[in-house]
Design an enzyme around this catalytic site. Structure first.
Site, short mmCIF file in Angstrom:
data_model
loop_
_atom_site.label_atom_id
_atom_site.label_comp_id
_atom_site.label_asym_id
_atom_site.label_seq_id
_atom_site.Cartn_x
_atom_site.Cartn_y
_atom_site.Cartn_z
N LYS A 91 0.83 -1.20 0.00
CA LYS A 91 0.00 0.00 0.00
C LYS A 91 0.87 1.25 0.00
O LYS A 91 0.67 2.17 -0.82
CB LYS A 91 -0.93 0.01 1.22
CG LYS A 91 -1.84 1.23 1.28
CD LYS A 91 -2.68 1.24 2.54
CE LYS A 91 -1.87 1.65 3.74
NZ LYS A 91 -2.70 1.83 4.96
N ASP A 139 -6.44 1.36 0.93
CA ASP A 139 -6.53 1.62 2.35
C ASP A 139 -7.92 1.24 2.85
O ASP A 139 -8.71 0.65 2.11
CB ASP A 139 -6.18 3.09 2.65
CG ASP A 139 -7.28 4.05 2.23
OD1 ASP A 139 -8.22 3.65 1.51
OD2 ASP A 139 -7.21 5.23 2.63
#
Length: 273
Positions: free
Chosen positions: A144, A162
Site C-alpha cells: 500500500k 486503504d
C-alpha cells in the site's frame, strides 16, 4: 430538494445495480463511477504534505493509525531535522520519538524510520527507489505504501487499498475479494492503468467526506444511482446532507442536487478522518 429529485433517489433502492451483473456490466458501471468521482472531487490529491519521495515515504509510514492532518502537523519539523536518508539512519531515537509522538505508536514508527534510513543508505545510495520490488523490501513499507510512493513521487500508476478504498469498492460491489492485493488487482482490471493513482485519491476522498464507515451520506451522494448499497445510510437528503464533511461540503451538496445552505457550518469545518 425538488419532489422529482426525491422520487429519483427513492427509485434507487428498487433498481439497485450489481445484483445480477455481468463482468462487462460491472466494468461499465465502474467506469461511470470513476467519471462521477472525477466530477465530484476535482480537488482529489495525496493529502500528505511532501516535496520528495523520501518525505512521502516517511509521511506515509507515520500515517498509520492516525489522520493525515495530524501527520502534516508533525512533518515540517521532522523534515527539517532529518533532510536525508543518512540523517534518519543516524537519528537519536529519543529525539525522534518526541518529534513524532503525536502520531501515535511513535516507538514502532521511530524504529521503522531509522531502519528505513539505514536500508536506503546501504542499498540505494540514500535514494528512495522507484520500483515496487525494491520498495516493499524496505523496512516499514508494504505494498500500500509503495503504491502511494510510486503514484505520487514517480508517476507510476498504482492503486492504494486503504480502509476507505476497501470499504467503498465492497459497497459498490466491484469485487468481493478481501485481501488487499487481490482487491488491487481486481479493481485495477476495471480501469485504465493510467487512471489508477487518481482513482485511488478520488475514492479515498469520497470515503472520507461522503461514504463514511458508520453512517454514509447516501441521500447526498452523487453515486446513488450507481451504488448497490444505497440505503446503508440515511436516504432523506435533508438528513444525509448534514453528514457531508470537509471544506467543500457545500459543493458536494450542490453536486448531489441539494440546497447547500442545508449543510451546517460544523460539517464544513469538520476534520476528515
Amino acid at each position: 430538494m425538488t419532489p422529482a429529485r426525491r422520487r429519483t433517489l427513492a427509485v434507487v433502492t428498487r433498481s439497485s445495480p450489481g445484483a445480477s451483473e455481468t463482468d462487462l456490466g460491472r466494468k461499465r458501471r465502474a467506469r461511470r463511477i470513476g467519471r462521477v468521482l472525477a466530477e465530484t472531487h476535482p480537488d482529489a490529491h495525496c493529502e500528505l504534505d511532501h516535496s520528495s519521495a523520501l518525505e512521502l515515504a516517511v509521511a506515509t509510514i507515520l500515517s498509520a493509525q492516525t489522520t493525515d492532518k495530524r501527520v502534516n502537523e508533525v512533518t515540517p519539523k521532522l523534515f527539517m531535522r532529518y533532510p536525508t536518508a543518512a540523517a534518519y539512519a543516524a537519528a537519536d531515537r529519543g529525539e525522534m520519538e518526541e518529534l513524532i509522538r503525536p502520531t501515535g505508536f511513535y516507538r514502532n514508527k521511530t524504529d521503522s524510520l531509522i531502519k528505513l534510513g539505514q536500508a536506503l543508505v546501504e542499498r540505494h545510495e540514500g535514494r528512495v527507489p522507484g520500483r515496487m520490488a525494491d520498495l516493499v523490501a524496505l523496512p516499514g513499507i508494504g505494498r500500500k505504501t509503495a503504491n502511494v510512493i510510486l503514484g505520487n513521487a514517480f508517476d507510476v500508476p498504482g492503486i492504494t487499498v486503504d480502509t476507505h478504498f476497501q470499504r467503498l469498492v465492497h459497497r459498490w460491489r466491484l469485487t468481493s475479494e478481501t485481501d488487499p492485493v487481490k482487491i488491487e488487482h481486481a479493481v485495477g482490471a476495471l480501469y485504465e492503468k493510467r487512471d489508477w493513482t487518481m482513482l485511488s485519491h478520488r475514492v479515498i476522498f469520497h470515503g472520507r467526506r461522503v461514504c463514511h464507515a458508520r453512517k454514509p451520506a447516501c441521500g447526498a451522494c452523487t453515486l446513488a444511482k450507481l451504488c448497490p448499497s444505497y440505503g446503508t445510510g440515511p436516504t432523506d437528503p435533508t438528513v444525509a446532507v448534514k453528514l457531508l464533511k470537509g471544506p467543500r461540503a457545500r459543493d458536494l451538496a450542490v453536486a448531489a442536487g441539494i440546497d447547500p445552505q442545508l449543510v451546517p457550518v460544523q460539517a464544513v469545518t469538520a476534520e476528515v478522518p
